[in-house]
Design an enzyme around this catalytic site. Structure first.
Site, PDB file in Angstrom:
ATOM      1  CG  HIS A 189       2.370  -1.910  -1.868  1.00  0.00           C
ATOM      2  ND1 HIS A 189       3.034  -1.970  -0.658  1.00  0.00           N
ATOM      3  CD2 HIS A 189       1.051  -2.040  -1.568  1.00  0.00           C
ATOM      4  CE1 HIS A 189       2.160  -2.110   0.319  1.00  0.00           C
ATOM      5  NE2 HIS A 189       0.960  -2.171  -0.195  1.00  0.00           N
ATOM      6  CG  ASP A 245      -0.723  -3.594   3.671  1.00  0.00           C
ATOM      7  OD1 ASP A 245      -0.594  -3.564   2.437  1.00  0.00           O
ATOM      8  OD2 ASP A 245      -1.096  -2.612   4.340  1.00  0.00           O
ATOM      9  CG  HIS A 282      -1.194   0.601   7.861  1.00  0.00           C
ATOM     10  ND1 HIS A 282      -1.724   1.715   7.240  1.00  0.00           N
ATOM     11  CD2 HIS A 282      -0.847  -0.236   6.856  1.00  0.00           C
ATOM     12  CE1 HIS A 282      -1.689   1.549   5.924  1.00  0.00           C
ATOM     13  NE2 HIS A 282      -1.167   0.353   5.675  1.00  0.00           N
ATOM     14  CG  ASP A 326       5.745   0.754   0.107  1.00  0.00           C
ATOM     15  OD1 ASP A 326       5.142   0.177  -0.821  1.00  0.00           O
ATOM     16  OD2 ASP A 326       5.285   1.752   0.692  1.00  0.00           O
ATOM     17  CG  ASP A 381      -2.476  -3.492  -1.016  1.00  0.00           C
ATOM     18  OD1 ASP A 381      -2.095  -4.159  -0.030  1.00  0.00           O
ATOM     19  OD2 ASP A 381      -2.332  -2.262  -1.102  1.00  0.00           O
ATOM     20  CD  GLU A 409      -0.298   1.218  -1.018  1.00  0.00           C
ATOM     21  OE1 GLU A 409      -1.533   1.327  -1.071  1.00  0.00           O
ATOM     22  OE2 GLU A 409       0.318   0.968   0.040  1.00  0.00           O
ATOM     23  CD  GLU A 410       1.120   0.515   3.011  1.00  0.00           C
ATOM     24  OE1 GLU A 410       0.272   1.401   3.220  1.00  0.00           O
ATOM     25  OE2 GLU A 410       0.849  -0.700   3.002  1.00  0.00           O
TER      26      GLU A 410
END
Length: 486
Positions: A76, A115, A457, A78, A169, A145-146
């Site tokens: 992904h 990530d 994150h 983002d 991922d 995605e996030e």
């Protein structure tokens, strides 16, 4: 200082350095997408952007491998935008300041974007190479995605030709993922009624910070403090005796990140200030004892501020505080089928106050639909009792494990052949896009692999350099071993 582009494997790290230089937080991937599209066109690689903004890039097979099954390498575009409170950084404008720290690559006060930047870099490095053996290739780079899996939701049937999809991922070298949790967003809304603030009161802002936070699918079982829940606990225990009147509650920034920071603004009678400080000292001692292992840097900070014009009405405040304090958070149930994996969880991720409502945004995850439904029911019942509202949205399916998966068996055998040990075949509690891909492509064979990434994150995010090389070697070996079309 070692430059990223000098690390092994150089082609991958060179791409990652480029990706870090182009801002790409969720919903702001356009600049990176355009850069990749222009690069692909210069390389003579067919590139297309679908209706929602996903990129599909194709590359012909190397000589002699034209008969192999078509493989899609997927990542992904983002990244999660999280930073320390003292870091001046605009994720929409500023590059990520990535650097080598011993055996790891990390970032200066922000999320790194490993990530899924490492996975994206590996896909682009394969496209750029002329010395890698592979059959017909597709690279799928999804958007958002996030923050909602918008790209995966929007992917249409017929866009991809691939029979096999390799999702990049995952975040632990030595583990092969063959299933993941589904999820749904829950937004609780408490209607706001305001009243004038008492002019004789004092006003303060209380901040909680220093928590590790982390990925609500990867770190939810680690006992880390949730900033929103911790402040709710203090308010529920002491609001009445302090005659405390709330003006705002703000906490967290993403529904899929365990909130690291939160703050409340409130007023109270001047004669209660000393008692407030005593209760905060006691609460600080409790948190330091309870979170000594999981969150040793937790910090409370109280500052006097100008008196606001209005505060929440008593009924509004009581409803909100009781609801937030009672709201479930963390692990609801561990899986009976996969040892050590969370089955169902809830993350109380974001709280915002505006003129009309105070909202609580949560993310429910579960490996099974019934587990998700149970938590939805618990929240619904709780909200009904409180006289508030809840809306569920953005539900996405889990990725059901397939023990007969040919590509999973191939990756398993390839890993064993390279490293002379067995990998762990896993199901992950975090949400991968594979479950959504199964709707338009029900017969596609899927697997997920990746390097070791810690604390995704959150601003402590880092990737273990050695495992990036191991992941790269595994990916290339799998591509070379993809069988011919049946």
């Amino acid at each position: 200082m070692t430059a990223l582009n000098q690390l092994y494997p150089q082609p991958l790290w060179q791409w990652f350095e480029t990706i870090c230089s182009i801002p790409h937080p969720s919903k702001h991937e356009q600049a990176l997408s355009l850069y990749i599209q222009n690069w692909a066109k210069k390389q003579g690689l067919p590139v297309a952007e679908d209706e929602v903004g996903n990129l599909i890039i194709r590359k012909p097979a190397t000589a002699g491998m034209e008969d192999r099954q078509v493989v899609c390498i997927q990542a992904h575009l983002d990244m999660v935008p999280q930073k320390n409170a003292d870091k001046d950084h605009d994720f929409v404008k500023d590059p990520i300041e990535a650097y080598v720290d011993g055996d790891w690559v990390t970032a200066n006060g922000t999320t790194l974007g490993a990530d899924n930047g490492i996975g994206m870099s590996s896909a682009l490095a394969v496209l750029a190479a002329n010395d890698i053996k592979h059959g017909p290739l597709e690279v799928l780079l999804t958007i958002d995605e996030e923050a909602g899996m918008t790209g995966a939701f929007g992917l249409q049937a017929g866009v991809l030709d691939a029979e096999i999809l390799i999702n990049t991922d995952s975040e632990q070298e030595g583990e092969i993922y063959m299933g993941c949790a589904g999820g749904v967003d829950a937004e609780i809304s408490v209607p706001m009624v305001w009243e004038a603030a008492e002019t004789s009161h004092k006003a303060y802002q209380l901040d909680i910070s220093g928590l590790k936070g982390g990925h609500s699918g990867v770190n939810i079982h680690m006992g880390r403090g949730n900033a929103n829940k911790l402040l709710a606990r203090f308010l529920f225990s002491h609001s009445d005796e302090l005659a405390l009147e709330l003006t705002s509650f703000t906490g967290g920034s993403l529904r899929n990140a365990i909130p690291r920071e939160a703050n409340i603004v409130f007023t109270l009678p001047a004669e209660k200030v000393e008692l407030l400080k005593q209760r905060l000292d006691q609460f600080d001692a409790i948190l330091c004892a309870e979170l000594a292992a999981a969150d040793p840097s937790v910090k409370l900070e109280l500052n006097e501020i100008a008196l606001p014009k209005q505060v929440m009405a008593e009924d509004t405040q009581d409803t909100f505080v009781a609801l937030l304090n009672a709201c479930p958070n963390g692990v609801s149930r561990m899986s009976d089928d996969v040892e050590g994996v969370v089955e169902t969880s809830l993350n109380v991720g974001v709280i915002n106050t505006d003129s009309e409502h105070i909202s609580i945004l949560c993310l429910i995850r579960s490996l099974i639909d019934s587990g998700r439904s149970e938590v939805e029911g618990t929240l619904t019942a709780l909200v009904q009792l409180a006289g508030a509202d809840v809306e569920f949205s953005g539900a996405y399916p889990g990725w059901k494990p397939d023990n007969s998966s040919s590509v999973m068996a191939l990756v398993n055998q390839t890993y064993h052949d390279i490293y002379k040990k067995e990998p762990d075949i896993m199901v992950i509690h975090a949400g991968l896009e594979c479950g959504l891909f199964k709707k338009p492509y029900p017969d596609m064979d899927m697997v997920s692999i990746g390097p070791t990434i810690r604390y995704p994150h959150g601003p402590d995010e880092k990737v273990l350099i050695e495992t990036v090389g191991q992941y790269w070697e595994l990916l290339l070996a799998v591509l070379e071993r993809i069988p011919a079309k049946s």
